[in-house]
Design a protein around this motif. Sequence first.
Motif, PDB file in Angstrom:
ATOM      1  N   ALA A 113       0.821  -1.215   0.000  1.00 27.18           N
ATOM      2  CA  ALA A 113       0.000   0.000   0.000  1.00 27.18           C
ATOM      3  C   ALA A 113       0.855   1.266   0.000  1.00 27.18           C
ATOM      4  O   ALA A 113       0.466   2.288  -0.587  1.00 27.18           O
ATOM      5  N   ASP A 114       2.031   1.195   0.635  1.00 29.20           N
ATOM      6  CA  ASP A 114       2.926   2.353   0.697  1.00 29.20           C
ATOM      7  C   ASP A 114       3.736   2.546  -0.583  1.00 29.20           C
ATOM      8  O   ASP A 114       4.514   3.499  -0.691  1.00 29.20           O
ATOM      9  N   GLY A 115       3.595   1.629  -1.526  1.00 32.87           N
ATOM     10  CA  GLY A 115       4.270   1.782  -2.805  1.00 32.87           C
ATOM     11  C   GLY A 115       5.706   1.297  -2.843  1.00 32.87           C
ATOM     12  O   GLY A 115       6.432   1.609  -3.799  1.00 32.87           O
ATOM     13  N   ARG A 116       6.140   0.514  -1.856  1.00 33.55           N
ATOM     14  CA  ARG A 116       7.529   0.059  -1.839  1.00 33.55           C
ATOM     15  C   ARG A 116       7.861  -0.841  -3.022  1.00 33.55           C
ATOM     16  O   ARG A 116       9.019  -0.944  -3.424  1.00 33.55           O
ATOM     17  N   LEU A 117       6.858  -1.494  -3.595  1.00 33.04           N
ATOM     18  CA  LEU A 117       7.106  -2.387  -4.721  1.00 33.04           C
ATOM     19  C   LEU A 117       6.757  -1.735  -6.057  1.00 33.04           C
ATOM     20  O   LEU A 117       6.921  -2.353  -7.110  1.00 33.04           O
ATOM     21  N   GLY A 118       6.271  -0.503  -6.023  1.00 30.25           N
ATOM     22  CA  GLY A 118       5.779   0.129  -7.230  1.00 30.25           C
ATOM     23  C   GLY A 118       4.423  -0.455  -7.594  1.00 30.25           C
ATOM     24  O   GLY A 118       3.627  -0.796  -6.712  1.00 30.25           O
ATOM     25  N   THR A 119       4.142  -0.570  -8.854  1.00 33.27           N
ATOM     26  CA  THR A 119       2.884  -1.177  -9.296  1.00 33.27           C
ATOM     27  C   THR A 119       3.019  -2.696  -9.236  1.00 33.27           C
ATOM     28  O   THR A 119       3.948  -3.266  -9.813  1.00 33.27           O
ATOM     29  N   LEU A 120       2.126  -3.337  -8.522  1.00 35.06           N
ATOM     30  CA  LEU A 120       2.219  -4.785  -8.344  1.00 35.06           C
ATOM     31  C   LEU A 120       1.881  -5.495  -9.650  1.00 35.06           C
ATOM     32  O   LEU A 120       0.848  -5.234 -10.269  1.00 35.06           O
ATOM     33  N   ARG A 121       2.762  -6.420 -10.049  1.00 34.36           N
ATOM     34  CA  ARG A 121       2.579  -7.135 -11.315  1.00 34.36           C
ATOM     35  C   ARG A 121       2.226  -8.607 -11.127  1.00 34.36           C
ATOM     36  O   ARG A 121       1.431  -9.148 -11.906  1.00 34.36           O
ATOM     37  N   SER A 122       2.828  -9.262 -10.101  1.00 35.93           N
ATOM     38  CA  SER A 122       2.567 -10.693  -9.968  1.00 35.93           C
ATOM     39  C   SER A 122       2.697 -11.144  -8.523  1.00 35.93           C
ATOM     40  O   SER A 122       3.370 -10.522  -7.705  1.00 35.93           O
ATOM     41  N   PHE A 123       2.016 -12.269  -8.243  1.00 37.67           N
ATOM     42  CA  PHE A 123       2.071 -12.956  -6.954  1.00 37.67           C
ATOM     43  C   PHE A 123       2.328 -14.421  -7.242  1.00 37.67           C
ATOM     44  O   PHE A 123       1.652 -15.021  -8.088  1.00 37.67           O
ATOM     45  N   HIS A 124       3.312 -14.984  -6.556  1.00 34.28           N
ATOM     46  CA  HIS A 124       3.549 -16.418  -6.681  1.00 34.28           C
ATOM     47  C   HIS A 124       3.601 -17.040  -5.290  1.00 34.28           C
ATOM     48  O   HIS A 124       4.368 -16.599  -4.439  1.00 34.28           O
ATOM     49  N   GLY A 125       2.779 -18.063  -5.065  1.00 29.65           N
ATOM     50  CA  GLY A 125       2.740 -18.725  -3.765  1.00 29.65           C
ATOM     51  C   GLY A 125       2.917 -20.223  -3.906  1.00 29.65           C
ATOM     52  O   GLY A 125       2.475 -20.821  -4.903  1.00 29.65           O
ATOM     53  N   SER A 126       3.554 -20.842  -2.918  1.00 23.69           N
ATOM     54  CA  SER A 126       3.813 -22.282  -2.959  1.00 23.69           C
ATOM     55  C   SER A 126       3.653 -22.891  -1.575  1.00 23.69           C
ATOM     56  O   SER A 126       4.002 -22.265  -0.566  1.00 23.69           O
ATOM     57  N   TYR A 140      -3.778 -22.999   0.671  1.00 20.54           N
ATOM     58  CA  TYR A 140      -2.998 -21.979   1.375  1.00 20.54           C
ATOM     59  C   TYR A 140      -2.534 -20.847   0.456  1.00 20.54           C
ATOM     60  O   TYR A 140      -2.810 -19.669   0.738  1.00 20.54           O
ATOM     61  N   PRO A 141      -1.798 -21.132  -0.627  1.00 19.79           N
ATOM     62  CA  PRO A 141      -1.421 -20.011  -1.492  1.00 19.79           C
ATOM     63  C   PRO A 141      -2.613 -19.334  -2.163  1.00 19.79           C
ATOM     64  O   PRO A 141      -2.562 -18.129  -2.429  1.00 19.79           O
ATOM     65  N   LEU A 142      -3.690 -20.089  -2.421  1.00 22.40           N
ATOM     66  CA  LEU A 142      -4.889 -19.445  -2.962  1.00 22.40           C
ATOM     67  C   LEU A 142      -5.451 -18.434  -1.975  1.00 22.40           C
ATOM     68  O   LEU A 142      -5.790 -17.303  -2.337  1.00 22.40           O
ATOM     69  N   ARG A 143      -5.535 -18.835  -0.711  1.00 20.61           N
ATOM     70  CA  ARG A 143      -6.070 -17.933   0.320  1.00 20.61           C
ATOM     71  C   ARG A 143      -5.120 -16.772   0.571  1.00 20.61           C
ATOM     72  O   ARG A 143      -5.572 -15.643   0.840  1.00 20.61           O
ATOM     73  N   ALA A 144      -3.819 -17.015   0.480  1.00 21.73           N
ATOM     74  CA  ALA A 144      -2.850 -15.935   0.657  1.00 21.73           C
ATOM     75  C   ALA A 144      -2.991 -14.890  -0.436  1.00 21.73           C
ATOM     76  O   ALA A 144      -2.901 -13.683  -0.175  1.00 21.73           O
ATOM     77  N   ALA A 145      -3.208 -15.329  -1.671  1.00 20.83           N
ATOM     78  CA  ALA A 145      -3.402 -14.381  -2.769  1.00 20.83           C
ATOM     79  C   ALA A 145      -4.650 -13.533  -2.543  1.00 20.83           C
ATOM     80  O   ALA A 145      -4.655 -12.321  -2.781  1.00 20.83           O
ATOM     81  N   GLN A 146      -5.717 -14.170  -2.047  1.00 20.48           N
ATOM     82  CA  GLN A 146      -6.929 -13.411  -1.719  1.00 20.48           C
ATOM     83  C   GLN A 146      -6.625 -12.355  -0.663  1.00 20.48           C
ATOM     84  O   GLN A 146      -7.063 -11.206  -0.767  1.00 20.48           O
ATOM     85  N   LEU A 147      -5.879 -12.759   0.374  1.00 19.25           N
ATOM     86  CA  LEU A 147      -5.583 -11.854   1.485  1.00 19.25           C
ATOM     87  C   LEU A 147      -4.721 -10.674   1.045  1.00 19.25           C
ATOM     88  O   LEU A 147      -5.048  -9.510   1.317  1.00 19.25           O
ATOM     89  N   ILE A 148      -3.623 -10.960   0.379  1.00 22.87           N
ATOM     90  CA  ILE A 148      -2.656  -9.921   0.053  1.00 22.87           C
ATOM     91  C   ILE A 148      -3.176  -8.989  -1.034  1.00 22.87           C
ATOM     92  O   ILE A 148      -2.999  -7.769  -0.951  1.00 22.87           O
ATOM     93  N   LEU A 149      -3.831  -9.538  -2.044  1.00 27.91           N
ATOM     94  CA  LEU A 149      -4.302  -8.701  -3.152  1.00 27.91           C
ATOM     95  C   LEU A 149      -5.612  -8.004  -2.826  1.00 27.91           C
ATOM     96  O   LEU A 149      -5.890  -6.923  -3.349  1.00 27.91           O
ATOM     97  N   GLY A 150      -6.444  -8.615  -1.992  1.00 27.47           N
ATOM     98  CA  GLY A 150      -7.706  -7.990  -1.611  1.00 27.47           C
ATOM     99  C   GLY A 150      -8.684  -7.840  -2.752  1.00 27.47           C
ATOM    100  O   GLY A 150      -9.529  -6.936  -2.742  1.00 27.47           O
ATOM    101  N   GLU A 151      -8.570  -8.710  -3.754  1.00 27.91           N
ATOM    102  CA  GLU A 151      -9.441  -8.631  -4.923  1.00 27.91           C
ATOM    103  C   GLU A 151      -9.948 -10.033  -5.274  1.00 27.91           C
ATOM    104  O   GLU A 151      -9.328 -11.031  -4.922  1.00 27.91           O
ATOM    105  N   ARG A 152     -11.037 -10.069  -6.016  1.00 25.94           N
ATOM    106  CA  ARG A 152     -11.506 -11.359  -6.506  1.00 25.94           C
ATOM    107  C   ARG A 152     -10.545 -11.887  -7.561  1.00 25.94           C
ATOM    108  O   ARG A 152      -9.981 -11.118  -8.350  1.00 25.94           O
ATOM    109  N   LEU A 153     -10.387 -13.197  -7.568  1.00 27.99           N
ATOM    110  CA  LEU A 153      -9.475 -13.852  -8.496  1.00 27.99           C
ATOM    111  C   LEU A 153     -10.261 -14.740  -9.461  1.00 27.99           C
ATOM    112  O   LEU A 153     -11.332 -15.243  -9.126  1.00 27.99           O
ATOM    113  N   THR A 154      -9.693 -14.945 -10.628  1.00 33.35           N
ATOM    114  CA  THR A 154     -10.275 -15.836 -11.622  1.00 33.35           C
ATOM    115  C   THR A 154      -9.201 -16.809 -12.075  1.00 33.35           C
ATOM    116  O   THR A 154      -8.073 -16.399 -12.386  1.00 33.35           O
TER     117      THR A 154
END
Length: 327
Positions: free
Chosen positions: A123-136, A164-178
Amino acid sequence: MRRALPAMAASDAVELTAVAGRDAQRTREFADRFGCAADTYDGLLQRDDIDAVYVSVPTSLHVPWAERALRAGKHVLVEKPAGISAVEVGDLVRLAEERGLVLRENFMFLHHPQHEHVRGMVADGRLGTLRSFHGSFCIPPLREGDIRYDEALGGGALLDVGVYPLRAAQLILGERLTVAGATLRVRESDGLDLSGQATLASESGVLVTVDFGFEHTYGQSYTLWGSQARLSVDRAFTAPPTYQPVLVLEEQDHGERFTLPPSDQLAHGLAGFAAAVARAARTEGGAAADPAETAWRAAALETMELVDQVRKLAVRVTGDARVTGEG
């Protein structure tokens, strides 16, 4: 239960009143060890001295027993995942809402502060514009006879570690996923999924990939990659209470490591559930009127919708890479 019962017995937020199990002798041993009553499943649901039930039976039995608990007027903390399909979890969510009862899925990692720290950095912009999430989340092969190898009991890598990584992506991105596509490596004898990968996209266009399986050296992590930096989180899902998380930020010409304080995610989860039950008791409409509980119910349902999409779209291969079909 190996971790949950000791945590409940030690918690100031909950009082462990009774345990129930299929084996009367083992149930009595647990009860004696933790200083509570021993009962049957049905007997426990009829007790007047119990406000809430932790459902930790095999995955395929989560919904049937959670439903019985809700109909008995008990709040429910159900082990992850809440069920085996979006249809049955949707029915459970609606029942909890109708009854004004708390229904939470016991993803313990959601309560660890390291993930809120990650969300803050994004949220503070430390990563710039977020492009990808990878979870394992991958683990070595299980012992022969482990219930996670039994499809009738809700076994398989997707339901056990893939969520677990599916739920983590939901948590971190805060958006619906497809889900855009998936691959599952299945056991040739019965089609049980032993490992897999899935590709997803968020509403804002962040690309998501997840890996999971029962065929690997142990590992659990997620990485966020932005236009300016990459952030990695190791031991993301099962951090023990004494573990100090280390977040690794990598920029083009700079790197930082953030060492965070240890935190007991299971204790935090129990305390949060107890607080939700207390709010429901003093709120008109109970948990149905609580925005936080609405979010918990919605997240549980969305996770199972993603699981269903992975199953539907997955190309299935056996150990020797022969395609066995889709859907």
